[in-house]
Write a protein that holds these residues in place. Structure first.
Motif, PDB file in Angstrom:
ATOM      1  N   ALA A   1      23.052   1.715   5.119  1.00 24.64           N
ATOM      2  CA  ALA A   1      22.160   2.328   7.287  1.00 24.64           C
ATOM      3  C   ALA A   1      21.137   1.309   7.376  1.00 24.64           C
ATOM      4  O   ALA A   1      21.891  -0.119   7.650  1.00 24.64           O
ATOM      5  N   ASP A   2      22.043   1.568   9.269  1.00 20.78           N
ATOM      6  CA  ASP A   2      21.809   0.399  10.033  1.00 20.78           C
ATOM      7  C   ASP A   2      19.896   0.784  10.277  1.00 20.78           C
ATOM      8  O   ASP A   2      19.198   1.598  10.216  1.00 20.78           O
ATOM      9  N   GLY A   3      19.373  -0.858  10.175  1.00 27.06           N
ATOM     10  CA  GLY A   3      18.355  -1.232   9.964  1.00 27.06           C
ATOM     11  C   GLY A   3      17.461  -1.329   8.494  1.00 27.06           C
ATOM     12  O   GLY A   3      17.870  -0.524   7.026  1.00 27.06           O
ATOM     13  N   PHE A   4      16.563  -2.621   8.472  1.00 25.77           N
ATOM     14  CA  PHE A   4      16.143  -2.785   7.464  1.00 25.77           C
ATOM     15  C   PHE A   4      13.542  -2.612   7.418  1.00 25.77           C
ATOM     16  O   PHE A   4      13.359  -2.567   8.549  1.00 25.77           O
ATOM     17  N   LEU A   5      13.809  -2.950   5.941  1.00 24.39           N
ATOM     18  CA  LEU A   5      12.439  -3.251   6.269  1.00 24.39           C
ATOM     19  C   LEU A   5      11.711  -4.339   5.434  1.00 24.39           C
ATOM     20  O   LEU A   5      12.560  -4.411   4.744  1.00 24.39           O
ATOM     21  N   ASP A   6      11.202  -4.976   6.274  1.00 21.14           N
ATOM     22  CA  ASP A   6      10.360  -6.710   5.573  1.00 21.14           C
ATOM     23  C   ASP A   6       9.070  -6.869   5.007  1.00 21.14           C
ATOM     24  O   ASP A   6       8.796  -6.228   6.008  1.00 21.14           O
ATOM     25  N   VAL A   7       9.265  -7.302   3.597  1.00 18.99           N
ATOM     26  CA  VAL A   7       8.156  -6.621   2.893  1.00 18.99           C
ATOM     27  C   VAL A   7       8.219  -8.554   2.332  1.00 18.99           C
ATOM     28  O   VAL A   7       8.933  -9.459   1.800  1.00 18.99           O
ATOM     29  N   ILE A   8       6.238  -8.719   2.618  1.00 14.20           N
ATOM     30  CA  ILE A   8       5.926  -9.871   2.109  1.00 14.20           C
ATOM     31  C   ILE A   8       5.111  -9.683   1.079  1.00 14.20           C
ATOM     32  O   ILE A   8       4.053  -8.494   1.309  1.00 14.20           O
ATOM     33  N   VAL A   9       4.888 -10.353  -0.330  1.00 22.38           N
ATOM     34  CA  VAL A   9       3.859 -10.214  -1.634  1.00 22.38           C
ATOM     35  C   VAL A   9       3.801 -11.014  -1.513  1.00 22.38           C
ATOM     36  O   VAL A   9       3.486 -11.971  -1.700  1.00 22.38           O
ATOM     37  N   THR A  10       1.884 -11.008  -1.068  1.00 25.97           N
ATOM     38  CA  THR A  10       1.146 -11.028  -1.385  1.00 25.97           C
ATOM     39  C   THR A  10       0.267 -11.458  -2.608  1.00 25.97           C
ATOM     40  O   THR A  10       0.365 -10.703  -3.372  1.00 25.97           O
ATOM     41  N   ARG A  11      -1.142 -12.128  -2.879  1.00 24.87           N
ATOM     42  CA  ARG A  11      -2.006 -12.037  -3.938  1.00 24.87           C
ATOM     43  C   ARG A  11      -3.790 -11.771  -3.634  1.00 24.87           C
ATOM     44  O   ARG A  11      -3.777 -12.743  -2.065  1.00 24.87           O
ATOM     45  N   HIS A  12      -3.655 -10.648  -3.570  1.00 15.32           N
ATOM     46  CA  HIS A  12      -4.886 -10.567  -4.155  1.00 15.32           C
ATOM     47  C   HIS A  12      -6.201 -11.833  -4.591  1.00 15.32           C
ATOM     48  O   HIS A  12      -5.554 -12.326  -5.196  1.00 15.32           O
ATOM     49  N   LYS A  13      -7.309 -12.294  -3.601  1.00 17.09           N
ATOM     50  CA  LYS A  13      -7.864 -13.411  -3.777  1.00 17.09           C
ATOM     51  C   LYS A  13      -8.556 -12.922  -4.686  1.00 17.09           C
ATOM     52  O   LYS A  13      -9.840 -11.653  -5.019  1.00 17.09           O
ATOM     53  N   ARG A  14      -8.899 -14.251  -5.896  1.00 13.87           N
ATOM     54  CA  ARG A  14      -9.754 -13.609  -7.114  1.00 13.87           C
ATOM     55  C   ARG A  14     -10.776 -14.834  -7.060  1.00 13.87           C
ATOM     56  O   ARG A  14     -11.097 -15.335  -6.174  1.00 13.87           O
ATOM     57  N   THR A  15     -12.171 -14.339  -7.604  1.00 13.52           N
ATOM     58  CA  THR A  15     -13.148 -15.447  -7.907  1.00 13.52           C
ATOM     59  C   THR A  15     -12.705 -16.787  -8.303  1.00 13.52           C
ATOM     60  O   THR A  15     -13.212 -17.456  -7.978  1.00 13.52           O
ATOM     61  N   ILE A  16     -11.985 -17.576  -9.165  1.00  9.79           N
ATOM     62  CA  ILE A  16     -11.608 -17.790  -9.612  1.00  9.79           C
ATOM     63  C   ILE A  16     -10.977 -19.103  -8.865  1.00  9.79           C
ATOM     64  O   ILE A  16     -11.098 -20.248  -8.455  1.00  9.79           O
ATOM     65  N   ASP A  17     -10.297 -18.277  -7.771  1.00  7.95           N
ATOM     66  CA  ASP A  17      -9.266 -19.140  -6.081  1.00  7.95           C
ATOM     67  C   ASP A  17     -10.979 -19.661  -5.864  1.00  7.95           C
ATOM     68  O   ASP A  17     -10.036 -20.676  -5.194  1.00  7.95           O
ATOM     69  N   TYR A  18     -11.918 -18.804  -4.973  1.00 12.13           N
ATOM     70  CA  TYR A  18     -12.542 -19.438  -4.867  1.00 12.13           C
ATOM     71  C   TYR A  18     -13.421 -20.399  -5.355  1.00 12.13           C
ATOM     72  O   TYR A  18     -13.912 -21.909  -4.425  1.00 12.13           O
ATOM     73  N   ILE A  19     -13.580 -20.471  -6.377  1.00 16.41           N
ATOM     74  CA  ILE A  19     -14.030 -20.840  -7.527  1.00 16.41           C
ATOM     75  C   ILE A  19     -13.214 -22.425  -7.254  1.00 16.41           C
ATOM     76  O   ILE A  19     -13.423 -23.263  -7.616  1.00 16.41           O
TER      77      ILE A  19
END
Length: 456
Positions: free
Chosen positions: A125-143
């Motif tokens: 079909a004509d048309g598409f969806l662009d999806v970007i997968v990210t990551r939740h910030k965790r406590t260890i990331d801030y540390i």
């Protein structure tokens, strides 16, 4: 002749073409996704609305059609790929909800395929969806981010305390080595990183950006340690590190706002001007503190100088180990391009800088120091800066790869030196033993010890 005859003849000519276009899939339907762009966290689900309009008549049987939702990168985004029976309205439209799951960091294109009845053929079909997968910030990331910032600040206080301005002045009076090192660090490495990124990641600008950030970073503190271990000119290495650190405040923004701007535009990301300026100030302050300690607290300064190398080594080990531990999922993203980028940037820096210094007839110890200083980038600074970007989780995979691949040539050279020294020592002892068979080997070793000249 009647004009209607020509019209009828024209319709008869184009009818087979329309049938052919429908058969090869040029006529299918239009797919509309709401929203048209989606940011999806890892291991999370999201439901979107999908509308199909003007579904081709030959795809409908008894007001039913078969649809399949396809993810271009199945390892990034997961969808239900089984054919689904959908009820088509009289206007040949359909609307419903579909669920997507984020699997791994990255990007994927979602589109629709319709099945031709009684056939294995499908049409997109004509048309598409662009999806970007990210990551939740965790406590260890801030540390991790806070700890790296603290350790980098402490390291730069040590650099300020260890900076011998008299030695620096002597080297700067004949600045052949520093000039070569500067050209290698801030001209050669950024260009290698830029063109290597274009070649390896033409459709992944976020990875090219990670490589470029690494290439424009100053020399790493590990260069001083490796220079000492491999027998290079330590004073030249420290001087180049200091020059590299001060030059970073002007050279990094210069490259980011010129060549880097093209990568930012391609990645549809904005240059973090404020954060870069804040980071530059955050490094100047610790260096200034170190210089003040050297001037007014010489005893503390001597202690800081003693722990400079251990601190540098500890920082490198901490960043690599902690980054791997907190981002172990990144290894699932490792591809031959990412590995080649991790090897290519530092290894090319070693080689080209060594060739340049040799052609300019620098002493061997200086050539070694220049080569090491050019090839070793401060990946900690690159990772710290990349953490401020929108797609930080995906961009930092490059400096992590560079940090892992950087030591291998130096480690190989160190092992080679050890083997060579062991072989030379063995050969010397054999020759001495053959020259005097009656003298025990340990006695010869003792007799051949070089005596130190007496001080007068």
């Amino acid at each position: 002749m009647c004009p209607l005859f020509f019209l009828l003849l024209l319709c008869l000519c184009f009818s087979p073409l329309l049938v052919f276009c429908s058969a090869v899939g040029l006529i299918s339907c239009k797919a509309t996704f709401k929203p048209d762009k989606l940011s999806l966290a890892m291991d999370s689900f999201n439901t979107i609305e999908l509308t199909l309009e003007d579904i081709a008549q030959d795809l409908i049987v008894n007001d039913m059609a078969e649809m399949q939702l396809i993810s271009h990168n199945k390892d990034r985004v997961e969808v239900d790929e089984s054919f689904q029976k959908i009820h088509v309205s009289l206007s040949r439209n359909w609307s419903g909800n579909v669920t997507l799951k984020g699997i791994l960091l990255g990007q994927s294109e979602i589109y629709v395929q319709l099945k031709v009845p009684n056939s294995i053929e499908t049409r997109r079909a004509d048309g598409f969806l662009d999806v970007i997968v990210t990551r939740h910030k965790r406590t260890i990331d801030y540390i991790f981010t806070g700890t790296v910032a603290l350790l980098v600040s402490i390291l730069y206080i040590n650099f300020g305390a260890a900076l011998d301005l008299n030695v620096v002045k002597k080297i700067l009076l004949r600045p052949y080595g520093p000039v070569i090192g500067f050209c290698g660090q801030f001209l050669l490495m950024p260009l290698i990183a830029y063109f290597l990124g274009i070649w390896l990641f033409p459709s992944a600008p976020e990875l090219a950006l990670g490589l470029f950030f690494t290439g424009i970073s100053p020399g790493g503190g590990a260069s001083n340690v490796w220079t000492v271990i491999l027998g290079g000119n330590m004073h030249l290495s420290i001087t180049m590190t200091a020059i590299s650190t001060f030059s970073m405040f002007g050279m990094m923004p210069l490259w980011l706002f010129t060549l880097g701007k093209t990568i930012f535009d391609k990645a549809k990301m904005s240059v973090p001007y404020t954060k870069i300026a804040t980071f530059a100030i955050a490094l100047i302050v610790p260096l200034g503190i170190g210089l003040l300690i050297q001037k007014y607290l010489p005893r503390v300064s001597r202690i800081l100088v003693r722990i400079l190398k251990p601190c540098s080594t500890a920082l490198i080990i901490f960043i690599v180990v902690f980054a791997i531990y907190t981002n172990v999922y990144l290894f699932k993203l490792f591809s031959w391009e990412i590995i080649l980028a991790g090897m290519g940037l530092p290894w090319c820096g070693y080689l080209f800088a060594l060739i340049l210094a040799t052609l300019l007839r620098q002493p061997s110890s200086d050539c070694l120091a220049i080569s090491i200083e050019t090839g070793i980038q401060n990946t900690g600074i690159a990772i710290y800066l990349l953490q401020t970007l929108e797609q930080a989780d995906l961009t930092i995979i490059i400096p992590v790869s560079v940090a892992i691949m950087t030591p291998f040539p130096l480690l190989a050279l160190y092992i080679g030196q050890k083997i060579r020294n062991a072989c030379c020592t063995t050969d010397r002892m054999i020759l001495l033993n053959e020259g005097n068979n009656s003298t025990p080997l340990h006695s010869i070793a003792a007799d051949t010890t070089i005596e130190k000249p007496e001080l007068t």
